[in-house]
Design an enzyme around this catalytic site. Sequence first.
Site, PDB file in Angstrom:
ATOM      1  N   LYS A 205       1.366   3.969  -8.488  1.00 55.89           N
ATOM      2  CA  LYS A 205       0.523   5.178  -8.466  1.00 55.89           C
ATOM      3  C   LYS A 205       1.397   6.419  -8.237  1.00 55.89           C
ATOM      4  O   LYS A 205       1.268   7.404  -8.940  1.00 55.89           O
ATOM      5  CB  LYS A 205      -0.529   5.056  -7.365  1.00 55.89           C
ATOM      6  N   GLU A 211      11.369   0.355  -4.281  1.00 54.96           N
ATOM      7  CA  GLU A 211      11.549  -1.033  -4.727  1.00 54.96           C
ATOM      8  C   GLU A 211      11.063  -1.214  -6.168  1.00 54.96           C
ATOM      9  O   GLU A 211      11.707  -1.913  -6.967  1.00 54.96           O
ATOM     10  CB  GLU A 211      10.881  -2.021  -3.787  1.00 54.96           C
ATOM     11  N   GLY A 264      -4.691   2.552  -3.735  1.00 53.95           N
ATOM     12  CA  GLY A 264      -3.905   1.445  -4.266  1.00 53.95           C
ATOM     13  C   GLY A 264      -4.558   0.098  -4.055  1.00 53.95           C
ATOM     14  O   GLY A 264      -4.708  -0.702  -4.980  1.00 53.95           O
ATOM     15  N   ARG A 265      -5.074  -0.147  -2.839  1.00 49.10           N
ATOM     16  CA  ARG A 265      -5.625  -1.469  -2.543  1.00 49.10           C
ATOM     17  C   ARG A 265      -7.025  -1.658  -3.128  1.00 49.10           C
ATOM     18  O   ARG A 265      -7.649  -2.687  -2.929  1.00 49.10           O
ATOM     19  CB  ARG A 265      -5.620  -1.707  -1.037  1.00 49.10           C
ATOM     20  N   GLU A 350      -4.486  -2.458   5.955  1.00 49.56           N
ATOM     21  CA  GLU A 350      -3.994  -1.129   5.566  1.00 49.56           C
ATOM     22  C   GLU A 350      -5.150  -0.114   5.606  1.00 49.56           C
ATOM     23  O   GLU A 350      -4.926   1.096   5.778  1.00 49.56           O
ATOM     24  CB  GLU A 350      -3.359  -1.144   4.174  1.00 49.56           C
ATOM     25  N   HIS A 381      -4.072 -29.134   8.887  1.00 47.23           N
ATOM     26  CA  HIS A 381      -2.835 -29.838   9.288  1.00 47.23           C
ATOM     27  C   HIS A 381      -1.762 -28.856   9.707  1.00 47.23           C
ATOM     28  O   HIS A 381      -0.578 -29.184   9.734  1.00 47.23           O
ATOM     29  CB  HIS A 381      -2.364 -30.716   8.121  1.00 47.23           C
ATOM     30  N   LYS A 489       9.407   3.884   5.536  1.00 44.27           N
ATOM     31  CA  LYS A 489      10.020   4.227   4.240  1.00 44.27           C
ATOM     32  C   LYS A 489      11.075   5.330   4.434  1.00 44.27           C
ATOM     33  O   LYS A 489      12.171   5.276   3.882  1.00 44.27           O
ATOM     34  CB  LYS A 489       8.957   4.740   3.265  1.00 44.27           C
TER      35      LYS A 489
HETATM   36  O1  F6P Z   1       1.878   0.081   1.258  1.00 44.60           O
HETATM   37  C1  F6P Z   1       1.892   1.456   1.100  1.00 44.60           C
HETATM   38  C2  F6P Z   1       1.503   1.789  -0.320  1.00 44.60           C
HETATM   39  O2  F6P Z   1       1.417   3.165  -0.466  1.00 44.60           O
HETATM   40  C3  F6P Z   1       0.192   1.135  -0.740  1.00 44.60           C
HETATM   41  O3  F6P Z   1      -0.937   1.834  -0.305  1.00 44.60           O
HETATM   42  C4  F6P Z   1       0.354   1.096  -2.227  1.00 44.60           C
HETATM   43  O4  F6P Z   1      -0.546   0.190  -2.840  1.00 44.60           O
HETATM   44  C5  F6P Z   1       1.814   0.645  -2.336  1.00 44.60           C
HETATM   45  O5  F6P Z   1       2.463   1.306  -1.252  1.00 44.60           O
HETATM   46  C6  F6P Z   1       2.472   0.947  -3.666  1.00 44.60           C
HETATM   47  O6  F6P Z   1       2.404   2.316  -3.908  1.00 44.60           O
HETATM   48  P1  F6P Z   1       2.631   2.818  -5.427  1.00 44.60           P
HETATM   49  O7  F6P Z   1       1.515   2.225  -6.257  1.00 44.60           O
HETATM   50  O8  F6P Z   1       2.583   4.314  -5.346  1.00 44.60           O
HETATM   51  O9  F6P Z   1       3.976   2.303  -5.878  1.00 44.60           O
END
Ligand code: F6P
Length: 524
Positions: A205, A211, A264-265, A350, A381, A489
Amino acid sequence: MSPVKKSIRTQLAAHYAVIKNIHIRDLFIQDTHRGKNYSRHLCGLNIDYSKNIISAETLSLLVAWAIASNVEESTRAMFAGEKINVSEDRAVLHTALRSKRDQYLKIDNIDVIAQVHAELDKMEQLVISIHDKSHRGWTNKSIDTFVNIGIGGSDLGAKMVVDALVDYRLGETRSFFISNIDYQVIESLQKTINPETTLFLISSKSFHTIETITNATTLIAWMQQLGCNDLHKHFFAITKNRDAATEFGIKPDNIFSLWNWVGGRFSLWSAVGLPIALAIGFDNFKGLLTGARAVDEHFLQTPLENNIPVILALIDYWYADFFDAQTHAFIPYDESLKLFPDYLSQLFMESNGKSVDLHGHFIEHKTMPVTWGSTGLNSQHAYAQLLHQGTHLVPIDFLVPLTTTGNRKHHEILLANCLAQSRALMQGATHTDPNQHCVGNRPSTTILYSALTPHTLGALIALYEHRTFVQGLLWQINAFDQWGVELGKKLAVELYQNLTGKKVAGDLDSSTQNLIELYTKSRQ
Ligand code: F6P
């Protein structure tokens, strides 16, 4: 807290002092139809919440708390596109992502529904071109492999759905999800896929997640080293930040748009769900959207006392605030949902793992417990011992299909174990040997579904999304921002500079300083 809310909390506390000494077993004896009376059916889901520590009086007081927490007004505000994400001044409209084309909703004078359906149409065109083999790679081979490069909400939901709906896969294709920066993930992928027949989706987003951008850069370089002379045939982006994606080198036609009103979630219904549509086909993806929309309609239209997301959220609130439950387990007796607990961890923690309310005040009581879980019977188990005889109260959601397309005997053993666990946890067993005595009175909710179709899964996910939203309202939390993830971050960027010698470490704590020195010495 308003006088009305103070009064309700006082009544809830008084009620807790009574009901905490009542065993759920006795509640079943008092009401021989309790199983049915505390069950509801919703969009293919049978939700049995009878094995919880609740009575009619409990639910009545909890509904009063929901009313005092403005659940109905806030729900209407969310669906109407009001900016309920107050700390980021944004609307929250994942519900618009599964709207009908003929619906109408304007945000900041922009027709949101038209935007959503334009992207859905664009998604459908890509899916068609892949499966009719008109879209081909740089060596003119058709595409049979999809690699999603993303993390968090740009990974977990789509990965979970693709994994869950494996039986609905279209054609002979494969899906991979690259999220972690750990190079092992890249190495394993490179040994597994044919680059000539692979489509890469860079899903972010913000298009700033280090990463994701690093993984994408590495895979682009790898493709180029292998001779790929037309990256546009293999790389697409899904983002709100079109400028950053264009600057990165993705051509505009290959960019799918997101909007700031999609968290995002909560985004798997958008182009973030492209891996889903590519895997199961666009008709099945629309089935997922339709299932979620059916739950949206239930949530928006049903009175609180019969509103399933509200009831489940109220029970969550009851355990967190009055029973001091520290965790909540999600145990699917369904291998198709093996990734569901991981997905729920981001959705719940989150969203509501916070200690400041909507008005910026610190919250004096408990909020979101830790969520965890894994599939049953394996759970039996691993950690069932703690669930049955430990000192912690761990409310549980069990999820299990009623039917199977596979072996009937295997399924009946699986189902018998799931039902046995919820019964044993509730009923307990008296034994003269204290080591064998099980107190019981351990609560659980069981969700049964006839089969995990796209429609049913869409409904299940939407049920949990709205449960998360209502939890936030009950704690007066903004469930839609995530400021807490930013500090880590930021520090990672600084420590990366220290680790690589680009910047001398400033006033670090001696632990971090020592650990960095261990690394730099290992490099000498
Ligand atoms: O975990 C933090 C976060 O901002 C989430 O809310 C989001 O889904 C994820 O990192 C990835 O963010 P992006 O879609 O901007 O790469």
